[in-house]
Design a protein around this motif. Structure first.
Motif, PDB file in Angstrom:
ATOM      1  N   ASN A  70       0.836  -1.196   0.000  1.00  0.00           N
ATOM      2  CA  ASN A  70       0.000   0.000   0.000  1.00  0.00           C
ATOM      3  C   ASN A  70       0.876   1.253   0.000  1.00  0.00           C
ATOM      4  OD1 ASN A  70       0.938   0.235   2.632  1.00  0.00           O
ATOM      5  ND2 ASN A  70      -0.986  -0.409   3.573  1.00  0.00           N
ATOM      6  N   ARG A  71       0.230   2.409   0.024  1.00  0.00           N
ATOM      7  CA  ARG A  71       0.959   3.671  -0.081  1.00  0.00           C
ATOM      8  C   ARG A  71       1.920   3.865   1.096  1.00  0.00           C
ATOM      9  NH1 ARG A  71      -1.556   9.281  -2.176  1.00  0.00           N
ATOM     10  NH2 ARG A  71       0.179  10.664  -1.728  1.00  0.00           N
ATOM     11  N   TYR A  72       1.468   3.518   2.310  1.00  0.00           N
ATOM     12  CA  TYR A  72       2.306   3.678   3.500  1.00  0.00           C
ATOM     13  C   TYR A  72       3.610   2.877   3.353  1.00  0.00           C
ATOM     14  CZ  TYR A  72       3.887   2.986   8.317  1.00  0.00           C
ATOM     15  OH  TYR A  72       4.641   2.908   9.458  1.00  0.00           O
ATOM     16  N   SER A  73       3.504   1.615   2.944  1.00  0.00           N
ATOM     17  CA  SER A  73       4.691   0.770   2.783  1.00  0.00           C
ATOM     18  C   SER A  73       5.618   1.327   1.705  1.00  0.00           C
ATOM     19  CB  SER A  73       4.287  -0.661   2.411  1.00  0.00           C
ATOM     20  OG  SER A  73       3.554  -1.248   3.435  1.00  0.00           O
ATOM     21  N   PHE A  74       5.015   1.767   0.598  1.00  0.00           N
ATOM     22  CA  PHE A  74       5.830   2.263  -0.510  1.00  0.00           C
ATOM     23  C   PHE A  74       6.656   3.481  -0.077  1.00  0.00           C
ATOM     24  CE2 PHE A  74       6.738   4.625  -4.384  1.00  0.00           C
ATOM     25  CZ  PHE A  74       7.225   3.608  -5.207  1.00  0.00           C
ATOM     26  N   GLU A  75       6.056   4.359   0.692  1.00  0.00           N
ATOM     27  CA  GLU A  75       6.794   5.543   1.148  1.00  0.00           C
ATOM     28  C   GLU A  75       7.986   5.144   2.016  1.00  0.00           C
ATOM     29  OE1 GLU A  75       3.814   7.915   3.036  1.00  0.00           O
ATOM     30  OE2 GLU A  75       3.251   8.950   1.170  1.00  0.00           O
ATOM     31  N   LYS A  76       7.830   4.090   2.832  1.00  0.00           N
ATOM     32  CA  LYS A  76       8.935   3.608   3.663  1.00  0.00           C
ATOM     33  C   LYS A  76      10.070   3.069   2.793  1.00  0.00           C
ATOM     34  CE  LYS A  76       7.114   4.551   7.625  1.00  0.00           C
ATOM     35  NZ  LYS A  76       7.681   5.645   8.447  1.00  0.00           N
ATOM     36  N   PHE A  77       9.702   2.285   1.774  1.00  0.00           N
ATOM     37  CA  PHE A  77      10.710   1.763   0.840  1.00  0.00           C
ATOM     38  C   PHE A  77      11.427   2.911   0.120  1.00  0.00           C
ATOM     39  CE2 PHE A  77       8.177  -2.264   0.855  1.00  0.00           C
ATOM     40  CZ  PHE A  77       9.201  -3.124   1.227  1.00  0.00           C
ATOM     41  N   LEU A  78      10.650   3.917  -0.285  1.00  0.00           N
ATOM     42  CA  LEU A  78      11.222   5.036  -1.031  1.00  0.00           C
ATOM     43  C   LEU A  78      12.196   5.834  -0.149  1.00  0.00           C
ATOM     44  CD1 LEU A  78      11.399   6.683  -3.585  1.00  0.00           C
ATOM     45  CD2 LEU A  78       9.281   7.868  -2.934  1.00  0.00           C
ATOM     46  N   GLU A  79      11.853   6.049   1.107  1.00  0.00           N
ATOM     47  CA  GLU A  79      12.749   6.747   2.037  1.00  0.00           C
ATOM     48  C   GLU A  79      14.092   6.036   2.135  1.00  0.00           C
ATOM     49  OE1 GLU A  79      10.811   7.030   5.783  1.00  0.00           O
ATOM     50  OE2 GLU A  79       9.586   8.775   5.237  1.00  0.00           O
ATOM     51  N   LYS A  80      14.047   4.700   2.301  1.00  0.00           N
ATOM     52  CA  LYS A  80      15.282   3.910   2.416  1.00  0.00           C
ATOM     53  C   LYS A  80      16.083   3.945   1.126  1.00  0.00           C
ATOM     54  CE  LYS A  80      13.604   0.718   5.960  1.00  0.00           C
ATOM     55  NZ  LYS A  80      13.268  -0.683   6.294  1.00  0.00           N
ATOM     56  N   GLU A  81      15.381   3.938  -0.026  1.00  0.00           N
ATOM     57  CA  GLU A  81      16.079   3.944  -1.314  1.00  0.00           C
ATOM     58  C   GLU A  81      16.778   5.279  -1.536  1.00  0.00           C
ATOM     59  OE1 GLU A  81      17.397   1.814  -4.607  1.00  0.00           O
ATOM     60  OE2 GLU A  81      16.280   1.159  -2.830  1.00  0.00           O
ATOM     61  N   ILE A  82      16.160   6.362  -1.103  1.00  0.00           N
ATOM     62  CA  ILE A  82      16.797   7.677  -1.222  1.00  0.00           C
ATOM     63  C   ILE A  82      18.049   7.730  -0.355  1.00  0.00           C
ATOM     64  CG2 ILE A  82      16.526  10.139  -0.666  1.00  0.00           C
ATOM     65  CD1 ILE A  82      13.576   9.865  -1.540  1.00  0.00           C
ATOM     66  N   GLU A  83      17.963   7.212   0.890  1.00  0.00           N
ATOM     67  CA  GLU A  83      19.130   7.169   1.783  1.00  0.00           C
ATOM     68  C   GLU A  83      20.269   6.363   1.158  1.00  0.00           C
ATOM     69  OE1 GLU A  83      17.918   5.643   5.542  1.00  0.00           O
ATOM     70  OE2 GLU A  83      16.542   7.308   5.963  1.00  0.00           O
ATOM     71  N   ARG A  84      19.908   5.217   0.567  1.00  0.00           N
ATOM     72  CA  ARG A  84      20.919   4.347  -0.050  1.00  0.00           C
ATOM     73  C   ARG A  84      21.557   5.029  -1.255  1.00  0.00           C
ATOM     74  NH1 ARG A  84      21.380  -0.490  -3.243  1.00  0.00           N
ATOM     75  NH2 ARG A  84      19.369  -0.115  -4.195  1.00  0.00           N
ATOM     76  N   MET A  96       2.416   2.744  -8.295  1.00  0.00           N
ATOM     77  CA  MET A  96       3.815   3.163  -8.279  1.00  0.00           C
ATOM     78  C   MET A  96       4.716   1.932  -8.365  1.00  0.00           C
ATOM     79  SD  MET A  96       4.859   6.390  -7.824  1.00  0.00           S
ATOM     80  CE  MET A  96       4.476   7.955  -7.048  1.00  0.00           C
ATOM     81  N   ILE A  97       5.828   2.089  -9.081  1.00  0.00           N
ATOM     82  CA  ILE A  97       6.863   1.057  -9.128  1.00  0.00           C
ATOM     83  C   ILE A  97       8.202   1.725  -8.865  1.00  0.00           C
ATOM     84  CG2 ILE A  97       7.907  -0.844 -10.415  1.00  0.00           C
ATOM     85  CD1 ILE A  97       5.455  -0.777 -12.269  1.00  0.00           C
ATOM     86  N   LEU A  98       8.928   1.239  -7.850  1.00  0.00           N
ATOM     87  CA  LEU A  98      10.282   1.715  -7.573  1.00  0.00           C
ATOM     88  C   LEU A  98      11.236   0.758  -8.280  1.00  0.00           C
ATOM     89  CD1 LEU A  98      11.635   2.812  -4.090  1.00  0.00           C
ATOM     90  CD2 LEU A  98      13.022   1.541  -5.696  1.00  0.00           C
ATOM     91  N   VAL A  99      12.059   1.314  -9.176  1.00  0.00           N
ATOM     92  CA  VAL A  99      12.888   0.486 -10.049  1.00  0.00           C
ATOM     93  C   VAL A  99      14.377   0.823  -9.849  1.00  0.00           C
ATOM     94  CG1 VAL A  99      13.308  -0.245 -12.425  1.00  0.00           C
ATOM     95  CG2 VAL A  99      11.010   0.499 -11.739  1.00  0.00           C
ATOM     96  N   PRO A 100      15.165  -0.012  -9.174  1.00  0.00           N
ATOM     97  CA  PRO A 100      16.621   0.192  -9.122  1.00  0.00           C
ATOM     98  C   PRO A 100      17.202   0.031 -10.534  1.00  0.00           C
ATOM     99  CG  PRO A 100      15.884  -1.359  -7.430  1.00  0.00           C
ATOM    100  CD  PRO A 100      14.744  -1.181  -8.373  1.00  0.00           C
ATOM    101  N   ILE A 101      18.050   0.968 -10.966  1.00  0.00           N
ATOM    102  CA  ILE A 101      18.546   0.918 -12.349  1.00  0.00           C
ATOM    103  C   ILE A 101      20.028   1.264 -12.412  1.00  0.00           C
ATOM    104  CG2 ILE A 101      16.345   1.470 -13.440  1.00  0.00           C
ATOM    105  CD1 ILE A 101      17.413   4.406 -13.613  1.00  0.00           C
ATOM    106  N   LYS A 102      20.651   0.836 -13.500  1.00  0.00           N
ATOM    107  CA  LYS A 102      21.998   1.280 -13.843  1.00  0.00           C
ATOM    108  C   LYS A 102      21.931   2.271 -15.009  1.00  0.00           C
ATOM    109  CE  LYS A 102      24.469  -2.804 -12.200  1.00  0.00           C
ATOM    110  NZ  LYS A 102      25.363  -3.929 -12.572  1.00  0.00           N
ATOM    111  N   GLU A 103      21.022   1.997 -15.939  1.00  0.00           N
ATOM    112  CA  GLU A 103      20.816   2.868 -17.098  1.00  0.00           C
ATOM    113  C   GLU A 103      19.385   3.380 -17.109  1.00  0.00           C
ATOM    114  OE1 GLU A 103      23.207   3.702 -19.071  1.00  0.00           O
ATOM    115  OE2 GLU A 103      24.718   2.299 -18.289  1.00  0.00           O
TER     116      GLU A 103
END
Length: 504
Positions: free
Chosen positions: A356-370, A430-437
């Motif tokens: 859900n939206r709440y979980s996605f925001e948590k994942f996004l916060e961690k991805e920004i930190e990383r 929403m889809i959070l996609v780790p990418i190289k290109e």
């Protein structure tokens, strides 16, 4: 017993106090053993420095009387003091003293009929099996303990199953698990409103002798303790060297088996493989005598192959001179299920089953930190269903809900395991996609768009989606990167729908 009466007695008599001191002997005992008066019985008869039962598997008559609550005990012994003889010992409690009568039996003239008479005279139930599980002897006390009618000789040379079928289920299971029962260990088992002390002894590799000694309750505290153990809704166990020495009925019920099926078996037999290391670590602490209270949660696999969650609290205890573990077991399977349900409610969209939206925001916060720490990049793909309001208006919300589920299934088939997929709200995703290109994110978005466009949806046939992509930039906040994705999605809608737009 007065000295002149003792000395007129034809058998050796030894009087011992509760601290194992030989307080008196008669003339016959002095002839056999020498002047052992004033010495400790275990030192005088066996040259031990502590009570026999602490040094070997030797069954001490005094210890048996104290533990069983019976006033008398008879057993067959060999003593280091006279190693060439068998000694039939009958011990009786007289106040604070224990009077032992010793009948000396020559090994040279000792035969099987004598042996059978002695076994029938013992205060414990005995059954002897050969290596093929055939019954070679059953004494009368065994028949009496388990209320088995008939002549004991009727069971001779029959398979143990013939006898097991006449025994209570919880007890007979011990025979089925006999390989797990350690030789010469004493196992306390509840039976018939009392206890049985069960012991298995291997005889020269050819025979197995099982003994069952009744322990009668002697005071109110014992009775209260027994009732608490038998009726408590909490499982109770005692384990030594990684094997169950005692379990109460509740623990057996949790593991969907009988107490007798657990006694002597490895504690690891019922531990889920993924939780075995936790139990091994606690068991090692117990074996070295480390005093600590441990509270931990593990999974167990029951006799019926069902997985349950249990909470265990255990401590170290000294039992029969060994460092052992004693503990309680609570079945928390329903609690864990409730916790999991609550976790899902908090993190998962209930309609589609994705985040859900709440979980996605948590994942996004961690991805920004990383991304800030390691300089890695990622993209957001935001999309919604074109003309979804019309689908609800024409076909109804039930069809609309089904469309949302079908869209999710199509997308899940075309994203990677590393991609985080969530329902943002309504028909937006929403889809959070780790990418190289950067081109990788565009390819994924286009694959999603085309596969949804070509999918045959139930009831409505075809539909399309519009997608917006934003890429992480140094210094981005969660709001800024989402805002750019939303702007790109708006541009895709405004310029014709069913297309993918990449944010500047």
């Amino acid at each position: 017993m007065e000295p002149n009466k003792k000395n007129g007695y034809e058998l050796p008599l030894i009087i011992i106090d509760k601290d194992y001191n030989i307080t008196d002997i008669n003339q016959k005992a002095e002839e056999v053993y020498g002047n052992i008066k004033g010495d400790k019985c275990y030192r005088a008869l066996n040259n031990y420095q502590s009570p026999c039962y602490e040094e070997t598997s030797f069954v001490c008559p005094i210890n048996v009387i104290n533990q069983s609550g019976n006033s008398q005990y008879t057993g067959l012994y060999t003593f280091n003091r006279i190693p060439s003889e068998y000694v039939l010992v009958t011990a009786k409690k007289k106040g604070d003293l224990y009077v032992q009568k010793h009948r000396i039996l020559s090994r040279n003239s000792f035969d099987i009929p004598d042996f059978k008479k002695i076994l029938d005279f013992l205060a414990e139930g005995i059954v002897v099996l050969n290596e093929r599980g055939k019954i070679k002897f059953v004494n009368k006390k065994f028949m009496e303990i388990f209320s088995i009618t008939g002549d004991p000789d009727l069971f001779l040379d029959k398979d143990i199953s013939y006898l097991k079928n006449r025994m209570p289920e919880g007890i007979r299971e011990m025979f089925s698990k006999s390989d797990g029962i350690k030789s010469d260990e004493e196992y306390p088992v509840h039976y018939n409103n009392s206890y049985l002390i069960v012991k298995k002894t291997n005889l020269e590799g050819k025979y197995t002798l099982w003994s069952f000694l009744e322990r009668k309750e002697t005071d109110l505290s014992d009775e209260i303790f027994r009732v608490l153990l038998e009726t408590t809704p909490v499982g109770i166990f005692l384990q030594c060297s990684g094997r169950f020495m005692y379990v109460n009925p509740t623990l057996a019920s949790i593991l969907e088996t009988f107490p007798g099926n657990l006694i002597g078996s490895s504690i690891y037999n019922f531990v889920h493989p993924e939780d075995r290391k936790t139990v091994e670590m606690i068991a090692k602490k117990r074996e070295i005598g480390e005093r600590s209270t441990e509270k931990y949660i593990i999974r167990v696999v029951t006799e019926k192959n069902k997985i349950k969650w249990v909470e265990i609290t255990s401590e170290t205890i000294i039992f029969r001179g060994k460092n052992c573990g004693i503990g309680s077991v609570v079945d928390i399977t329903e609690r864990k299920k409730l916790e999991e349900d609550l976790r899902r409610l908090a993190t998962v969209d209930q309609l589609t089953g994705i985040y859900n939206r709440y979980s996605f925001e948590k994942f996004l916060e961690k991805e920004i930190e990383r991304a800030e720490r390691y300089g890695e990049s990622f993209a957001l793909i935001m999309f919604d269903i074109d003309n979804f309001k019309q689908i609800n208006d024409i076909y109804g919300h039930q069809v609309g809900d089904k469309v949302l589920k079908e869209v999710v299934e199509v997308v899940k088939d075309h994203i990677r395991k590393s991609d985080i997929f969530a329902r943002w709200g309504g028909e937006e995703f929403m889809i959070l996609v780790p990418i190289k290109e950067k081109s990788d994110a565009y390819k994924i978005a286009e694959k999603i768009r085309k596969n949804i466009q070509n999918f045959n949806f139930d009831k409505i046939d075809r539909l399309t989606v519009s997608l917006g992509i934003s890429f992480y930039k140094g210094g981005d906040s969660m709001k800024s990167i989402i805002r750019r994705a939303d702007t790109a999605l708006y541009e895709a809608k405004k310029t014709g729908k069913n297309r993918t737009v990449v944010a500047d």
